[in-house]
Design a protein around this motif. Structure first.
Motif, PDB file in Angstrom:
ATOM      1  N   LEU A  17       0.820  -1.203   0.000  1.00 43.03           N
ATOM      2  CA  LEU A  17       0.000   0.000   0.000  1.00 43.03           C
ATOM      3  C   LEU A  17       0.859   1.260   0.000  1.00 43.03           C
ATOM      4  N   VAL A  18       1.888   1.266   0.849  1.00 45.12           N
ATOM      5  CA  VAL A  18       2.778   2.435   0.894  1.00 45.12           C
ATOM      6  C   VAL A  18       3.539   2.567  -0.422  1.00 45.12           C
ATOM      7  N   GLN A  19       3.970   1.450  -0.971  1.00 46.09           N
ATOM      8  CA  GLN A  19       4.653   1.498  -2.260  1.00 46.09           C
ATOM      9  C   GLN A  19       3.735   2.061  -3.353  1.00 46.09           C
ATOM     10  N   ALA A  20       2.467   1.692  -3.294  1.00 49.32           N
ATOM     11  CA  ALA A  20       1.523   2.194  -4.296  1.00 49.32           C
ATOM     12  C   ALA A  20       1.345   3.702  -4.177  1.00 49.32           C
ATOM     13  N   VAL A  21       1.305   4.207  -2.945  1.00 43.43           N
ATOM     14  CA  VAL A  21       1.210   5.655  -2.743  1.00 43.43           C
ATOM     15  C   VAL A  21       2.419   6.353  -3.359  1.00 43.43           C
ATOM     16  N   ARG A  22       3.588   5.796  -3.133  1.00 47.60           N
ATOM     17  CA  ARG A  22       4.807   6.404  -3.670  1.00 47.60           C
ATOM     18  C   ARG A  22       4.828   6.372  -5.194  1.00 47.60           C
ATOM     19  N   ARG A  23       4.344   5.273  -5.781  1.00 43.47           N
ATOM     20  CA  ARG A  23       4.310   5.203  -7.243  1.00 43.47           C
ATOM     21  C   ARG A  23       3.385   6.260  -7.837  1.00 43.47           C
ATOM     22  N   LYS A  24       2.341   6.609  -7.070  1.00 43.76           N
ATOM     23  CA  LYS A  24       1.399   7.629  -7.522  1.00 43.76           C
ATOM     24  C   LYS A  24       1.827   9.032  -7.100  1.00 43.76           C
ATOM     25  N   LEU A  25       3.057   9.163  -6.574  1.00 45.99           N
ATOM     26  CA  LEU A  25       3.620  10.439  -6.140  1.00 45.99           C
ATOM     27  C   LEU A  25       2.852  11.041  -4.970  1.00 45.99           C
ATOM     28  N   GLY A  26       2.284  10.175  -4.142  1.00 44.04           N
ATOM     29  CA  GLY A  26       1.609  10.658  -2.946  1.00 44.04           C
ATOM     30  C   GLY A  26       2.610  11.140  -1.911  1.00 44.04           C
ATOM     31  N   LYS A 104     -13.744   0.135   5.642  1.00 42.36           N
ATOM     32  CA  LYS A 104     -13.134  -1.166   5.924  1.00 42.36           C
ATOM     33  C   LYS A 104     -13.327  -2.049   4.688  1.00 42.36           C
ATOM     34  N   SER A 105     -12.242  -2.396   4.051  1.00 40.70           N
ATOM     35  CA  SER A 105     -12.339  -3.219   2.844  1.00 40.70           C
ATOM     36  C   SER A 105     -12.600  -4.678   3.214  1.00 40.70           C
ATOM     37  N   THR A 106     -13.093  -5.434   2.258  1.00 40.41           N
ATOM     38  CA  THR A 106     -13.187  -6.876   2.430  1.00 40.41           C
ATOM     39  C   THR A 106     -11.792  -7.435   2.666  1.00 40.41           C
ATOM     40  N   ALA A 107     -11.647  -8.308   3.645  1.00 37.64           N
ATOM     41  CA  ALA A 107     -10.337  -8.894   3.934  1.00 37.64           C
ATOM     42  C   ALA A 107      -9.753  -9.507   2.666  1.00 37.64           C
ATOM     43  N   GLY A 108      -8.519  -9.122   2.344  1.00 35.30           N
ATOM     44  CA  GLY A 108      -7.849  -9.629   1.165  1.00 35.30           C
ATOM     45  C   GLY A 108      -7.892  -8.711  -0.023  1.00 35.30           C
ATOM     46  N   LEU A 109      -8.811  -7.727  -0.028  1.00 34.87           N
ATOM     47  CA  LEU A 109      -8.878  -6.804  -1.161  1.00 34.87           C
ATOM     48  C   LEU A 109      -7.671  -5.870  -1.152  1.00 34.87           C
ATOM     49  N   MET A 110      -7.395  -5.262  -0.008  1.00 32.28           N
ATOM     50  CA  MET A 110      -6.197  -4.445   0.164  1.00 32.28           C
ATOM     51  C   MET A 110      -5.132  -5.306   0.831  1.00 32.28           C
ATOM     52  N   SER A 111      -3.945  -5.295   0.305  1.00 35.47           N
ATOM     53  CA  SER A 111      -2.884  -6.136   0.854  1.00 35.47           C
ATOM     54  C   SER A 111      -2.549  -5.723   2.287  1.00 35.47           C
ATOM     55  N   THR A 112      -2.377  -6.726   3.153  1.00 34.69           N
ATOM     56  CA  THR A 112      -1.907  -6.474   4.516  1.00 34.69           C
ATOM     57  C   THR A 112      -0.431  -6.841   4.670  1.00 34.69           C
ATOM     58  N   GLU A 113       0.234  -7.147   3.552  1.00 40.39           N
ATOM     59  CA  GLU A 113       1.663  -7.439   3.613  1.00 40.39           C
ATOM     60  C   GLU A 113       2.408  -6.203   4.120  1.00 40.39           C
ATOM     61  N   GLY A 114       3.306  -6.419   5.054  1.00 37.46           N
ATOM     62  CA  GLY A 114       4.062  -5.318   5.621  1.00 37.46           C
ATOM     63  C   GLY A 114       3.370  -4.639   6.787  1.00 37.46           C
ATOM     64  N   ILE A 115       2.093  -4.968   7.029  1.00 34.95           N
ATOM     65  CA  ILE A 115       1.364  -4.444   8.187  1.00 34.95           C
ATOM     66  C   ILE A 115       1.532  -5.424   9.339  1.00 34.95           C
ATOM     67  N   VAL A 116       1.930  -4.930  10.501  1.00 34.39           N
ATOM     68  CA  VAL A 116       2.114  -5.809  11.656  1.00 34.39           C
ATOM     69  C   VAL A 116       0.771  -6.473  11.972  1.00 34.39           C
ATOM     70  N   LEU A 143      -5.785   0.503  -6.106  1.00 32.85           N
ATOM     71  CA  LEU A 143      -6.174  -0.880  -6.372  1.00 32.85           C
ATOM     72  C   LEU A 143      -6.557  -1.039  -7.834  1.00 32.85           C
ATOM     73  N   PRO A 144      -6.607  -2.281  -8.320  1.00 35.23           N
ATOM     74  CA  PRO A 144      -7.213  -2.496  -9.632  1.00 35.23           C
ATOM     75  C   PRO A 144      -8.606  -1.880  -9.623  1.00 35.23           C
TER      76      PRO A 144
END
Length: 372
Positions: A17-26, A104-116, A143-144
């Motif tokens: 998610l953080v990487q996606a923000v950076r790719r979009k110049l957030g 609150k997204s459906t579990a699995g829609l937004m990646s939780t990788e990297g989130i504790v 997201l897609p």
């Protein structure tokens, strides 16, 4: 993650998610405060300063948890939107008490990788924003694309206003604001039915009995962060210590119950033709924190924490996606949230419905700070 010391290097790398923000110049303004390991609905952290709910300048009121800093940062204007995690309500609760939209997204829609992780079974990621329009914009950017074509007009939407335990013991001024919102909804949707949800009641009972959250966090600490048990925030330690003693068959049985309740909720709504459930996001006004920390046994904190989680927790156990929308102020001058819940995987439909209702509520002047 709100702990008393930095976590190991694997948890210091930016996730998708953080990487996606950076790719979009957030622009990333910083990391926000959270309850220790995200285990708490009040927002208290006894080892780091608890963010102050900006709606009350005279008292330090609960900011909502666990994504406490996320809600406060958007409400006070130091961020335009913020990420949060939601395992039992930790996006929707701070959104509600800070006068924001919480998705609150459906579990699995937004990646939780990297989130504790708190609970690998129930964790989901989400957003706190100033409007549903903002939540749609950010979600579509990261997201897609969610396909919102073919979403029924709001005049075709059927809503179930949940009664039963989720209305009991609710602050009367919150109920009054909630009823005004229902009165506004009635003429603009196809139908509003008021009735209890047995599946939601069963899921709440499982949460109160202790689902899987505590044991999964305890296992995470035992296996990956054993040194972090020492010095653990007492508000968290007291709630998970007993979870280490849960037997394997009990844990598996509760996992099976979660799967069954998820299927039952989806089938129940489909059978009735219900598009979304609605109910108050919280039954209580955000409490003054001094009143929760004065007793030695922590009873006041536990009671407030359970009250703040009561109306949101069942959505995770039944696999739903959800929104909290601001609809007014209670007698303490604190924001009141309306919760919309849809079956898992119906995020596009939920956001489309939420966007339409947001406009309706603004036109009815239910939310005075709405800026469109």
């Amino acid at each position: 993650a709100g702990s008393d010391k930095s976590l190991p290097p694997p948890w210091q790398r930016p996730g998708p998610l953080v990487q996606a923000v950076r790719r979009k110049l957030g622009e990333l303004m910083g990391k926000t405060h959270t309850v220790c390991y995200a285990l708490g609905g009040v927002g208290l952290n006894s080892q780091w300063a608890t963010p102050k709910n900006p709606w009350d300048t005279d008292h330090h009121r609960a900011p909502g948890g666990s994504s406490s800093g996320s809600g406060v940062s958007v409400a006070e204007g130091s961020s335009l939107y913020a990420f949060g995690t939601d395992t039992a309500g930790s996006v929707r609760i701070p959104a509600s008490v800070n006068g924001l939209v919480g998705y609150k997204s459906t579990a699995g829609l937004m990646s939780t990788e990297g989130i504790v992780p708190l609970s690998t079974t129930l964790d989901s990621a989400g957003l706190l924003t100033r409007s549903v329009a903002d939540a749609c914009f950010v979600t579509q950017a990261l997201l897609p694309p969610l396909d919102m074509s073919g979403i029924a007009a709001q005049s075709q939407v059927k809503i179930q206003a949940v009664t039963g335990r989720f209305i009991e013991d609710t602050d009367p001024s919150i109920l009054a604001v909630y009823q005004r919102a229902l009165d506004v909804l009635g003429p603009v949707v196809r139908q509003v039915i008021s009735q209890p949800s047995q599946v939601a009641e069963d899921a709440l009972a499982l949460f109160e009995a202790g689902s899987v959250v505590g044991v999964e966090l305890a296992a995470r600490l035992d296996n990956q962060l054993p040194d972090w048990w020492e010095g653990l925030d007492p508000l968290v330690a007291s709630r998970i210590a007993a979870s280490r003693e849960m037997q394997a068959h009990t844990y598996l049985d509760r996992r099976y119950q979660i799967q069954a309740l998820t299927a039952a909720m989806t089938h129940s709504l489909e059978d009735q033709g219900v598009d979304v459930l609605v109910l108050p996001s919280l039954p209580i006004s955000p409490p003054v924190l001094d009143k929760l920390t004065g007793d030695d046994d922590g009873a006041a904190y536990r009671a407030a924490n359970m009250a703040m989680l009561r109306n949101t927790c069942f959505a995770n156990i039944t696999g739903m996606c959800g929104l909290s929308l601001p609809i007014g102020l209670d007698d303490n001058g604190m924001p009141v949230g309306l919760q919309l819940l849809a079956p898992g995987g119906k995020d596009a439909q939920l956001l489309a419905i939420g966007r339409g209702l947001e406009v309706v509520f603004a036109q009815a002047d239910l939310w005075p700070s709405y800026t469109g």
